[in-house]
Design a protein around this motif. Structure first.
Motif, PDB file in Angstrom:
ATOM      1  N   PRO A   1      -0.757  -3.748 -20.046  1.00 28.39           N
ATOM      2  CA  PRO A   1      -0.321  -2.935 -18.917  1.00 28.39           C
ATOM      3  C   PRO A   1       1.048  -2.329 -19.172  1.00 28.39           C
ATOM      4  O   PRO A   1       1.871  -2.928 -19.871  1.00 28.39           O
ATOM      5  N   PRO A   2       1.279  -1.122 -18.607  1.00 30.49           N
ATOM      6  CA  PRO A   2       2.564  -0.461 -18.811  1.00 30.49           C
ATOM      7  C   PRO A   2       3.736  -1.275 -18.254  1.00 30.49           C
ATOM      8  O   PRO A   2       4.833  -1.238 -18.797  1.00 30.49           O
ATOM      9  N   GLY A   3       3.520  -2.017 -17.188  1.00 26.66           N
ATOM     10  CA  GLY A   3       4.610  -2.772 -16.557  1.00 26.66           C
ATOM     11  C   GLY A   3       4.448  -4.264 -16.764  1.00 26.66           C
ATOM     12  O   GLY A   3       3.469  -4.706 -17.352  1.00 26.66           O
ATOM     13  N   PRO A   4       5.421  -5.054 -16.274  1.00 28.09           N
ATOM     14  CA  PRO A   4       5.272  -6.514 -16.318  1.00 28.09           C
ATOM     15  C   PRO A   4       4.102  -6.929 -15.424  1.00 28.09           C
ATOM     16  O   PRO A   4       3.822  -6.264 -14.427  1.00 28.09           O
ATOM     17  N   VAL A   5       3.428  -8.015 -15.789  1.00 27.23           N
ATOM     18  CA  VAL A   5       2.241  -8.407 -15.023  1.00 27.23           C
ATOM     19  C   VAL A   5       2.586  -8.785 -13.588  1.00 27.23           C
ATOM     20  O   VAL A   5       1.712  -8.861 -12.735  1.00 27.23           O
ATOM     21  N   SER A   6       3.867  -9.013 -13.324  1.00 25.40           N
ATOM     22  CA  SER A   6       4.260  -9.310 -11.950  1.00 25.40           C
ATOM     23  C   SER A   6       4.291  -8.049 -11.089  1.00 25.40           C
ATOM     24  O   SER A   6       4.355  -8.118  -9.871  1.00 25.40           O
ATOM     25  N   ALA A   7       4.246  -6.877 -11.733  1.00 24.19           N
ATOM     26  CA  ALA A   7       4.248  -5.609 -10.989  1.00 24.19           C
ATOM     27  C   ALA A   7       2.900  -5.446 -10.270  1.00 24.19           C
ATOM     28  O   ALA A   7       1.931  -6.129 -10.607  1.00 24.19           O
ATOM     29  N   PRO A  23     -14.020  -7.790  -9.499  1.00 24.45           N
ATOM     30  CA  PRO A  23     -12.813  -7.402  -8.762  1.00 24.45           C
ATOM     31  C   PRO A  23     -11.520  -7.677  -9.533  1.00 24.45           C
ATOM     32  O   PRO A  23     -10.587  -6.868  -9.489  1.00 24.45           O
ATOM     33  N   ALA A  24     -11.485  -8.784 -10.276  1.00 24.93           N
ATOM     34  CA  ALA A  24     -10.246  -9.136 -10.982  1.00 24.93           C
ATOM     35  C   ALA A  24      -9.940  -8.159 -12.123  1.00 24.93           C
ATOM     36  O   ALA A  24      -8.819  -8.137 -12.633  1.00 24.93           O
ATOM     37  N   GLU A  25     -10.926  -7.379 -12.525  1.00 24.32           N
ATOM     38  CA  GLU A  25     -10.715  -6.429 -13.635  1.00 24.32           C
ATOM     39  C   GLU A  25     -10.257  -5.062 -13.156  1.00 24.32           C
ATOM     40  O   GLU A  25      -9.950  -4.186 -13.954  1.00 24.32           O
ATOM     41  N   VAL A  26     -10.263  -4.870 -11.827  1.00 22.39           N
ATOM     42  CA  VAL A  26     -10.086  -3.524 -11.270  1.00 22.39           C
ATOM     43  C   VAL A  26      -8.715  -3.363 -10.617  1.00 22.39           C
ATOM     44  O   VAL A  26      -8.277  -4.230  -9.856  1.00 22.39           O
ATOM     45  N   SER A  27      -8.064  -2.269 -10.919  1.00 25.47           N
ATOM     46  CA  SER A  27      -6.824  -1.908 -10.219  1.00 25.47           C
ATOM     47  C   SER A  27      -7.032  -0.586  -9.506  1.00 25.47           C
ATOM     48  O   SER A  27      -7.876   0.226  -9.888  1.00 25.47           O
ATOM     49  N   LEU A  28      -6.244  -0.393  -8.440  1.00 22.57           N
ATOM     50  CA  LEU A  28      -6.351   0.801  -7.599  1.00 22.57           C
ATOM     51  C   LEU A  28      -5.093   1.646  -7.790  1.00 22.57           C
ATOM     52  O   LEU A  28      -3.989   1.122  -7.869  1.00 22.57           O
ATOM     53  N   PRO A  66       1.010  -5.123   1.582  1.00 23.43           N
ATOM     54  CA  PRO A  66       0.221  -6.333   1.312  1.00 23.43           C
ATOM     55  C   PRO A  66       1.013  -7.435   0.594  1.00 23.43           C
ATOM     56  O   PRO A  66       0.515  -8.545   0.445  1.00 23.43           O
ATOM     57  N   ARG A  67       2.240  -7.139   0.156  1.00 24.48           N
ATOM     58  CA  ARG A  67       3.049  -8.166  -0.498  1.00 24.48           C
ATOM     59  C   ARG A  67       3.851  -9.006   0.494  1.00 24.48           C
ATOM     60  O   ARG A  67       4.447 -10.008   0.131  1.00 24.48           O
ATOM     61  N   ARG A  68       3.897  -8.560   1.752  1.00 25.58           N
ATOM     62  CA  ARG A  68       4.686  -9.271   2.761  1.00 25.58           C
ATOM     63  C   ARG A  68       3.993 -10.561   3.181  1.00 25.58           C
ATOM     64  O   ARG A  68       2.759 -10.660   3.125  1.00 25.58           O
ATOM     65  N   LEU A  69       4.802 -11.514   3.631  1.00 30.33           N
ATOM     66  CA  LEU A  69       4.248 -12.826   3.970  1.00 30.33           C
ATOM     67  C   LEU A  69       3.953 -12.979   5.456  1.00 30.33           C
ATOM     68  O   LEU A  69       3.383 -13.987   5.873  1.00 30.33           O
ATOM     69  N   HIS A  70       4.354 -11.988   6.261  1.00 26.65           N
ATOM     70  CA  HIS A  70       4.054 -12.118   7.695  1.00 26.65           C
ATOM     71  C   HIS A  70       2.564 -11.855   7.944  1.00 26.65           C
ATOM     72  O   HIS A  70       1.829 -11.433   7.038  1.00 26.65           O
ATOM     73  N   ARG A  84      -0.211  -2.725 -13.584  1.00 27.60           N
ATOM     74  CA  ARG A  84      -0.702  -1.389 -13.963  1.00 27.60           C
ATOM     75  C   ARG A  84      -0.119  -0.278 -13.099  1.00 27.60           C
ATOM     76  O   ARG A  84      -0.338   0.889 -13.373  1.00 27.60           O
ATOM     77  N   GLU A  85       0.569  -0.608 -12.012  1.00 33.91           N
ATOM     78  CA  GLU A  85       1.111   0.416 -11.125  1.00 33.91           C
ATOM     79  C   GLU A  85       2.552   0.079 -10.755  1.00 33.91           C
ATOM     80  O   GLU A  85       3.014  -1.049 -10.949  1.00 33.91           O
ATOM     81  N   VAL A  86       3.227   1.086 -10.228  1.00 35.62           N
ATOM     82  CA  VAL A  86       4.611   0.859  -9.819  1.00 35.62           C
ATOM     83  C   VAL A  86       4.698   0.466  -8.346  1.00 35.62           C
ATOM     84  O   VAL A  86       5.731   0.002  -7.877  1.00 35.62           O
ATOM     85  N   ALA A  87       3.608   0.657  -7.604  1.00 34.24           N
ATOM     86  CA  ALA A  87       3.590   0.299  -6.190  1.00 34.24           C
ATOM     87  C   ALA A  87       2.177  -0.098  -5.808  1.00 34.24           C
ATOM     88  O   ALA A  87       1.216   0.326  -6.453  1.00 34.24           O
ATOM     89  N   PRO A  88       2.032  -0.924  -4.772  1.00 38.12           N
ATOM     90  CA  PRO A  88       0.668  -1.272  -4.349  1.00 38.12           C
ATOM     91  C   PRO A  88      -0.046  -0.048  -3.789  1.00 38.12           C
ATOM     92  O   PRO A  88       0.596   0.895  -3.341  1.00 38.12           O
ATOM     93  N   PRO A  89      -1.383  -0.080  -3.811  1.00 36.32           N
ATOM     94  CA  PRO A  89      -2.124   1.063  -3.273  1.00 36.32           C
ATOM     95  C   PRO A  89      -1.991   1.129  -1.757  1.00 36.32           C
ATOM     96  O   PRO A  89      -1.614   0.161  -1.116  1.00 36.32           O
ATOM     97  N   SER A  90      -2.315   2.293  -1.204  1.00 34.78           N
ATOM     98  CA  SER A  90      -2.401   2.435   0.248  1.00 34.78           C
ATOM     99  C   SER A  90      -3.612   1.650   0.731  1.00 34.78           C
ATOM    100  O   SER A  90      -4.741   1.925   0.327  1.00 34.78           O
ATOM    101  N   VAL A  91      -3.377   0.655   1.572  1.00 29.43           N
ATOM    102  CA  VAL A  91      -4.491  -0.169   2.052  1.00 29.43           C
ATOM    103  C   VAL A  91      -5.482   0.664   2.882  1.00 29.43           C
ATOM    104  O   VAL A  91      -6.693   0.557   2.686  1.00 29.43           O
TER     105      VAL A  91
END
Lengths: 393, 84
Positions: free
Chosen positions: A229-235, A78-83, A49-53, A240-247
């Motif tokens: 959050p454990p990581g930088p907010v750009s993560a 929704p803005a308060e929730v992470s997966l 989901p981070r890709r621009l295509h 809150r995670e090291v990788a995006p969730p499985s869509v």
């Protein structure tokens, strides 16, 4: 050596023998609609989901939609929730974030003696004792949470092993009076019990597996909660995670919630009665103790302990008769330690059976399955006792 | 006269409880049994068994194992059903 043929590696999804009765939904199969959603999402939502295509943007759009639905499951925006990959990941992240925000106040983590192992294994944990049903006393909680140096409180609205509900609104009030944020661990209760009022807690953790979705952790951090959050907010996931969730998994989880949220009350009412029937049938077997609160409990969970029975053997005997149940027993191959929940309430830690009912939508035969279980349980216990030579005790 | 001692060291649950129940069956109310066990689960299971059966138990750690002293109550020969 030739490569393995599919027959060598495939696991038979339906073991031979009697019709299978699924009485262990931890996790269970997917809600049928969630399964359909997952299959189509594998085609539509595979991209990062981070890709621009176009494919990436479509995945991001689908993920936004899933998040919007899933936010409702944890009573948040929704803005308060992470997966997260699982409820355990979400819980671990929630603890880390609260600890970090509260480190100037203290390190202590106040919880109950029957919380899940992940919580009790955290550093500086101070478990509050429970009564014989596994319920924590509000005054004892208030005293612990009011002590100096407490970073947070953690409590599950009900115990996933023995079902007993906690007085979570009162615990929340006491925590608030002490100025300590409360983390509500709804990993196993979401969709099965209503959540506490959202004003009552700071952070909520859940797992979509509890309501017929795939394992997917949900973490809601209320607006106004100090949380780092454990990581930088750009993560991914707001840091809150090291990788995006499985869509695809997020979409399947969202579909499970969309289907379940309107059925939840009726499903729980029926499940409560089915568990009451199992409790009664088990209590009628000689030398069997049913644990947990008989009424103020999760609708779909019960544990009972059988004297003079090896828990693994009983699970095996029930399996042979077509029932999938869990064992809370100590005597498993990988650990000598008894269940801390059963130990905390003074129950037998051997010869245990835990039933966790799936949703009716997942197991349409569950009423018949429970009836058959109640009918066969006495024979199954007797068969194991006969094998161990303990029938005469 | 000292109480009979059962050695259940090295046995895993539920064996120590089974050995105790078997020994208790032949004894009158008020009799005392001692069992030695080193399974960590016995620490919970022997007191839980005693509670279910109306016996009282006290325990003492002795190096690598624990000695459980059980005073039998009620009527051990009678089958009982533990309630919910």
């Amino acid at each position: 050596m030739p490569p393995p043929t599919p027959a060598d590696t495939a696991v038979d999804p339906s073991p031979a023998g009697p019709r299978r009765a699924l009485l262990d939904a931890t996790p269970g199969p997917l809600h049928p609609a969630a399964r359909e959603a997952l299959l189509s999402a594998l085609d539509n939502g595979w991209a990062d989901p981070r890709r621009l295509h176009s494919e990436g943007r479509r995945a991001a759009h689908l993920l936004d939609q899933a998040r919007e639905v899933l936010a409702d499951a944890v009573g948040a925006r929704p803005a308060e929730v992470s997966l997260h990959p699982s409820g355990s990941h979400a819980l671990q992240g929630a603890i880390t974030g609260l600890r970090s925000a509260r480190r100037r106040v203290g390190d202590a983590l106040v919880t109950t003696a029957v919380e899940q192992a992940l919580v009790l294994r955290s550093p500086d944990t101070e478990p509050v004792g429970v009564d014989r049903h596994g319920r924590v006393e509000v005054t004892a909680w208030a005293e612990a949470i009011g002590a100096p140096g407490v970073a947070m409180g953690i409590v599950a609205p009900a115990n996933p092993e023995i079902g007993t509900r906690q007085p979570v609104e009162e615990l929340a009030t006491a925590s608030r009076a002490a100025g300590v944020p409360l983390l509500v661990d709804a990993t196993s209760t979401v969709g099965r019990l209503p959540l506490p009022r959202t004003e009552a807690y700071a952070v909520c953790v859940a797992d979509a597996a509890a309501f017929g979705g795939p394992p997917l952790g949900l973490l809601a951090v209320g607006a106004g909660t100090r949380w780092r959050p454990p990581g930088p907010v750009s993560a991914p996931e707001r840091g809150r995670e090291v990788a995006p969730p499985s869509v695809p998994l997020a979409l399947a989880a969202a579909e499970a919630w969309r289907q379940h949220r309107h059925a939840a009350t009726d499903d729980a009412r029926v499940a409560h009665e089915l568990i009451a029937a199992i409790r009664a049938a088990a209590a009628d077997v000689p030398d069997v103790e049913v644990v947990g609160d008989p009424d103020a409990r999760l609708p779909h969970v019960v544990t009972f302990s059988c004297l003079y029975v090896d828990g693994e053997a009983l699970v095996g005997e029930l399996d042979r008769r077509g029932f999938a149940v869990a064992s809370g027993s100590a005597c498993t191959a990988d650990t000598l330690q008894p269940s801390h929940v059963l130990a905390a309430i003074g129950a037998l830690t051997h010869g245990n059976v835990r039933v966790t009912l799936p949703l009716a939508a997942v197991a349409p035969t569950r009423e018949r399955d429970v009836a058959r279980f109640c009918a066969e349980l006495p024979q199954a216990v007797a068969a194991v006792r006969a094998h161990l030579g303990t029938l005469d005790l | 006269m000292s109480a009979p001692v059962l050695d259940a060291r090295g046995q895993r649950c539920p064996m120590p409880v089974i050995a105790l129940a078997r020994a208790a069956r032949a004894q009158p109310p008020g009799a005392v049994l001692v069992v030695l066990a080193d399974d960590p689960a016995a620490r919970h299971d022997i007191p839980a068994w005693a509670r279910l059966k109306g016996h009282t138990v006290s325990l003492a750690d002795d190096g690598g194992h624990t000695a459980y002293r059980v005073v039998l109550g009620g009527h051990p020969a009678e089958k009982s059903t533990a309630g919910a």
